[in-house]
Design a protein around this motif. Structure first.
Motif, PDB file in Angstrom:
ATOM      1  N   ARG A  61       1.256  -1.337  -0.553  1.00 54.21           N
ATOM      2  CA  ARG A  61       0.316   0.238  -0.212  1.00 54.21           C
ATOM      3  C   ARG A  61       0.829   1.172   0.195  1.00 54.21           C
ATOM      4  N   LEU A  62       1.778   1.040   0.868  1.00 55.76           N
ATOM      5  CA  LEU A  62       2.677   2.479   0.902  1.00 55.76           C
ATOM      6  C   LEU A  62       3.455   2.731  -0.106  1.00 55.76           C
ATOM      7  N   LEU A  63       3.733   1.423  -0.762  1.00 52.86           N
ATOM      8  CA  LEU A  63       4.656   1.442  -2.275  1.00 52.86           C
ATOM      9  C   LEU A  63       3.902   1.400  -3.452  1.00 52.86           C
ATOM     10  N   PHE A  64       2.926   1.786  -3.446  1.00 53.40           N
ATOM     11  CA  PHE A  64       1.702   1.828  -4.284  1.00 53.40           C
ATOM     12  C   PHE A  64       0.904   3.243  -4.372  1.00 53.40           C
ATOM     13  N   THR A  65       1.076   3.910  -2.907  1.00 52.08           N
ATOM     14  CA  THR A  65      -0.075   4.960  -2.818  1.00 52.08           C
ATOM     15  C   THR A  65       1.056   6.548  -2.207  1.00 52.08           C
ATOM     16  N   GLU A  66       2.088   6.197  -1.834  1.00 49.45           N
ATOM     17  CA  GLU A  66       3.127   7.030  -1.217  1.00 49.45           C
ATOM     18  C   GLU A  66       4.428   6.531  -2.186  1.00 49.45           C
ATOM     19  N   GLY A  67       4.982   6.152  -2.577  1.00 46.65           N
ATOM     20  CA  GLY A  67       6.262   5.941  -2.449  1.00 46.65           C
ATOM     21  C   GLY A  67       7.061   5.450  -2.190  1.00 46.65           C
ATOM     22  N   PRO A  68       7.860   4.907  -2.293  1.00 46.53           N
ATOM     23  CA  PRO A  68       9.119   3.831  -1.827  1.00 46.53           C
ATOM     24  C   PRO A  68       9.797   4.982  -0.581  1.00 46.53           C
ATOM     25  N   ARG A  69       9.445   5.860  -0.986  1.00 46.21           N
ATOM     26  CA  ARG A  69      10.738   6.540   0.945  1.00 46.21           C
ATOM     27  C   ARG A  69       9.620   6.492   0.959  1.00 46.21           C
ATOM     28  N   SER A  70       8.127   6.492   1.494  1.00 44.95           N
ATOM     29  CA  SER A  70       7.524   6.345   2.503  1.00 44.95           C
ATOM     30  C   SER A  70       8.238   4.595   3.716  1.00 44.95           C
ATOM     31  N   LEU A  71       8.271   3.744   2.865  1.00 53.32           N
ATOM     32  CA  LEU A  71       9.029   2.534   3.673  1.00 53.32           C
ATOM     33  C   LEU A  71      10.169   2.455   3.701  1.00 53.32           C
ATOM     34  N   ALA A  72      11.230   3.638   4.013  1.00 55.07           N
ATOM     35  CA  ALA A  72      12.346   4.093   4.527  1.00 55.07           C
ATOM     36  C   ALA A  72      12.247   3.632   5.597  1.00 55.07           C
ATOM     37  N   ARG A  73      11.764   4.520   6.979  1.00 53.34           N
ATOM     38  CA  ARG A  73      11.997   4.098   7.936  1.00 53.34           C
ATOM     39  C   ARG A  73      11.080   2.774   7.970  1.00 53.34           C
ATOM     40  N   PRO A  74      10.418   2.098   8.298  1.00 55.77           N
ATOM     41  CA  PRO A  74       9.677   0.712   8.387  1.00 55.77           C
ATOM     42  C   PRO A  74      10.455  -0.347   7.909  1.00 55.77           C
ATOM     43  N   ILE A  75      11.562  -0.243   7.241  1.00 56.19           N
ATOM     44  CA  ILE A  75      11.755  -1.294   6.643  1.00 56.19           C
ATOM     45  C   ILE A  75      13.387  -1.300   7.510  1.00 56.19           C
ATOM     46  N   THR A  76      13.981  -0.752   7.273  1.00 59.80           N
ATOM     47  CA  THR A  76      15.505  -0.128   8.392  1.00 59.80           C
ATOM     48  C   THR A  76      15.150  -0.444   8.895  1.00 59.80           C
ATOM     49  N   ALA A  77      13.943  -0.021   9.448  1.00 62.89           N
ATOM     50  CA  ALA A  77      13.914  -0.279  11.468  1.00 62.89           C
ATOM     51  C   ALA A  77      13.994  -2.275  11.519  1.00 62.89           C
ATOM     52  N   GLY A  78      13.409  -2.645  10.665  1.00 62.88           N
ATOM     53  CA  GLY A  78      12.948  -3.556  11.048  1.00 62.88           C
ATOM     54  C   GLY A  78      14.143  -4.500  11.138  1.00 62.88           C
ATOM     55  N   ILE A  79      14.898  -4.084   9.566  1.00 61.83           N
ATOM     56  CA  ILE A  79      16.210  -4.904   9.161  1.00 61.83           C
ATOM     57  C   ILE A  79      17.119  -4.769  10.320  1.00 61.83           C
ATOM     58  N   ALA A  80      17.101  -3.549  10.792  1.00 59.64           N
ATOM     59  CA  ALA A  80      17.992  -3.082  12.148  1.00 59.64           C
ATOM     60  C   ALA A  80      17.529  -4.209  12.894  1.00 59.64           C
TER      61      ALA A  80
END
Length: 768
Positions: A61-80
């Motif tokens: 949903r974030l990828l197609f509605t708000e763009g990849p930048r909106s995923l930077a924080r949650p994806i980075t936090a999860g991987i970290a």
């Protein structure tokens, strides 16, 4: 919060190391005995499935509605969080050993699984850093994660303190990522803002939210009670967008060219007030700072008066007269005479007062400098002539600079007409007209032939150098990791004749790859330079997942050779399609000839299985959800639109057809022969090695390696080839191991050294 969390995590690890065996933890055995065992499995499986679905839904949903930048924080936090949990588990085992784990951290049954549950910490960090909104999804994530943690506790696979450590890891990583990547919750214009304004005698009758400034800080437009207009900029310590951009420029640019690093919101507000005061004292028309206040901890208000003016971006072309251009230069000259540099000239920070224009106005002085050296003044002049050229054309912009500065001073600007010295906004605008700076330089030279032609050295290091260093470092690390413990003495026992034949076949592989690219790309490509590109791809692929490095290098080379980007992508995509069309039939035919089901004897790794399952799930969700299906089609269509027309064009050209399909077939045959010769180099001369069986092993092993996320399929290809040689070809492991090592040495590792030379040469010639 992040630093405190790390300290607490470290304290828990130290306490665990010092704990003794007599430490007891809360044992949930009594509660576990009251519940059926199958209930834990059912609840945990359902909760895990729910988490997978919810995370996938949020990502898509974030990828197609708000763009990849909106995923930077949650994806980075999860991987970290997952990484930190894994490091803690490994550190505890290394420090105290699994057999000495205290009961306080071990599972109730005495079985040590892990001190921190990585997936629970990852989901917790993901939920904490999600963008605002989706409250039901967020609540479901918390509920599912809590269910998984409770089931793990009651099932006896973790302990209470381990869950506390897991939660602490997730919260710590979320806090650190929010600080590093920035979190900008715009403060609401409530009574606190009006109260702070009234403290300075500023009464606002209306407050309206405006767009963020270039640094990512929230802005509000206010109407004062005396009729004047103003703006309120909220400087927050949580907003780090501008910080990372300035840090990047500070690392790449030299001395005075690099931006000032102002740590802390108070210093940024103080510098903005200083620049405003200095500019107004110099007689320049600039916004006056009305107040610098505090909205809350780590949040500073910067209130400025906004004079009624129109920016250059808002003016029509007919309004951009020569008189207006002269006004802009006059105001810039007034700024420079008082040793003040603007540092951020663009269409939004340069404007005019009155109709007709009376004076120019400068805003955005926050990135300027007092006591500016001549270099910064020259960069301002280069930015002004570039800005005007983007609006009125090259000739009028240079002519206005000559009228304002004179011919010698205008000629002195020439060495600074380069992207590295321009403000970020102008650099972004030049992407739409990459030849503008070249035309500007030509115009300056035509006006002043004596102008210095050598560009000023503004960069500490070029991005190309950074890429080369990163690739070389990655290649070196991968090489050391892969070759550690390998006994190369076995390769020295190879038969020289068959080893030489395998070397020749590996060279033919590179020549075949060059044939394929020449055949499929519609523009003429020089033969030897194309061969060098294939060696350069061999160098890059060692630091990139299988196939991606070669695709990127070939696309870049075709674009530099004159092919449009879309056509270059289509041509390279066609090479992959034709390769697949040749690879699969050959695999099936060879498997049929040997009477072998080629998938028997090949056990895919867990990574390949996970990737396959995830890919299948993603494809299924995309096909079932119409909005996702349309979004994916819209994104993929521009890249694949030209593949079929390019294939039809190639079918009408016999020479291109021969080079493309012939090179693809020759490439596969050369790889198979190289593998066959490598086996013969170690096999007993009396042993019959089936060429068709070797082909089955290579083709299937290469397919498995292509699905592996490691560079060049490292690990997956070797394991698949060795397993296939022993089960399908029937050679002993003592022959299969050195044969595969020789094959990979000739086709993967040996081209790295000439590939590095080719990569450096092609970069210097700007061929890639």
């Amino acid at each position: 919060m992040g630093a405190v969390g790390l300290l607490v995590v470290a304290a828990i690890m130290i306490a665990v190391q010092l704990a003794t065996g007599d430490v007891e933890a809360t044992d949930p055995d009594r509660l576990r005995a009251l519940l059926p065992a199958g209930l834990f499995l059912f609840a945990a499986a359902g909760a895990n499935l729910l988490l997978i679905v919810l995370v996938s839904y949020v990502v898509l949903r974030l990828l197609f509605t708000e763009g990849p930048r909106s995923l930077a924080r949650p994806i980075t936090a999860g991987i970290a969080a997952y990484t930190l949990a894994s490091l803690i588990n490994a550190a505890l085992v290394a420090l105290i050993g699994p057999e000495r784990v205290p009961e306080v951290i071990a599972a109730p049954d005495g079985v040590f699984t892990s001190a921190a549950l990585g997936y629970v910490a990852a989901v917790l960090a993901f939920a904490r850093t999600m963008p605002t909104g989706m409250p039901r999804v967020r609540s479901a994530l918390w509920a599912g994660n809590t269910t998984v943690a409770v089931c793990a506790l009651l099932a006896g696979v973790t302990s209470l303190l381990a869950l506390v450590l897991t939660a602490l890891v997730g919260l710590t990583c979320a806090a650190l990522v929010r600080y590093a990547l920035g979190e900008r919750p715009p403060p609401r214009p409530d009574g606190r803002l009006h109260e702070e304004l009234r403290r300075f005698g500023v009464d606002a009758t209306d407050v309206v939210r405006a767009d963020d400034d270039e640094e990512g800080n929230p802005r509000y437009l206010v109407e004062l009670d005396d009729g004047r207009g103003g703006e309120v900029v909220v400087l927050s310590s949580e907003s780090t967008t501008g910080f990372w951009r300035r840090l990047r420029d500070l690392l790449f640019l030299r001395g005075p060219v690099a931006p000032r690093m102002l740590y802390g919101v108070r210093r940024r507000a103080e510098h903005a007030a200083l620049m405003s005061f200095s500019a107004r004292q110099a007689g320049v028309v600039a916004p006056r700072v009305l107040a610098v206040g505090e909205l809350g901890p780590g949040t500073v208000l910067l209130v400025r008066e906004l004079p009624g003016f129109r920016t250059l971006d808002e003016l029509d072309e007919r309004d951009l007269t020569d008189e207006l251009l002269d006004l802009c230069w006059d105001e810039l000259g007034l700024l420079h005479r008082h040793r003040l540099a603007h540092g951020n000239l663009n269409g939004a920070t340069v404007g005019v007062l009155g109709t007709p224009p009376e004076r120019a106005v400068f805003t955005g002085l926050d990135r300027g400098a007092v006591a500016a050296p001549q270099l910064q003044i020259a960069l301002d002049q280069a930015a002004m002539v570039t800005l005007l050229a983007m609006r009125v054309g090259v000739e009028r912009a240079v002519d206005s600079a000559v009228r304002a500065l004179g011919v010698p001073a205008a000629a002195a600007v020439l060495p600074f007409l380069q992207p590295a010295g321009l403000p970020y906004t102008l650099r972004a605008g030049l992407r739409g007209d990459r030849g503008l700076l070249g035309r500007l330089r030509e115009r300056v030279v035509s006006v002043a032939p004596e102008a210095p032609s050598e560009p000023a050295r503004l960069e500490r290091m070029r991005p190309r150098t950074i890429v080369s260093v990163i690739v070389v470092t990655a290649v070196g690390l991968v090489l050391l990791y892969q070759l550690t413990g390998v006994d190369f003495s076995t390769i020295g026992q190879a038969d020289p004749g068959w080893a030489a034949a395998a070397l020749v076949a590996s060279v033919v592989c590179t020549l075949s790859a060059a044939m394929i690219l020449i055949g499929f790309v519609p523009v003429p490509l020089p033969w030897w330079r194309t061969v060098m590109v294939q060696y350069a791809g061999s160098f890059v692929r060692i630091a990139a997942p299988a196939g991606l490095g070669s695709i990127a290098i070939n696309t870049r080379f075709a674009t530099k050779a004159g092919a449009p980007t879309s056509l270059a992508l289509s041509a390279v995509g066609l090479t992959q399609l034709v390769g697949f069309m040749v690879h699969v039939p050959l695999l099936l035919v060879c498997a049929y000839l040997t009477g072998t089901s080629y998938w028997t004897g090949f056990t895919p790794s867990p990574t390949v299985v996970v990737i396959s399952i995830a890919g299948t799930a993603a494809v299924g969700m995309t096909l079932l959800v119409p909005r996702l299906r349309r979004a994916v089609v819209d994104r993929v269509r521009p890249y694949l639109r030209g593949v079929l027309p390019r294939l039809l064009d190639m079918l009408q050209s016999p020479s291109s057809l021969a080079l493309g399909f012939g090179g693809t077939l020759l490439l596969t045959v050369a790889f198979v022969l190289c593998m066959h010769f490598s086996v013969l180099a170690f096999a007993d001369p009396r042993t019959q090695v089936s060429l068709v069986a070797v082909a089955v092993v290579y083709l299937a092993g290469n397919a498995i390696g292509s699905a592996a996320p490691t560079p060049g399929g490292l690990g997956a290809v070797e394991a698949a080839l060795i397993g296939g040689m022993t089960t399908v070809v029937g050679v002993p492991a003592a022959v299969a191991l050195p044969a595969v090592l020789l094959f990979r040495l000739l086709t993967f590792w040996l081209p790295v050294l000439p590939g590095w030379g080719a990569f450096s040469y092609l970069q210097r010639r700007e061929a890639i």
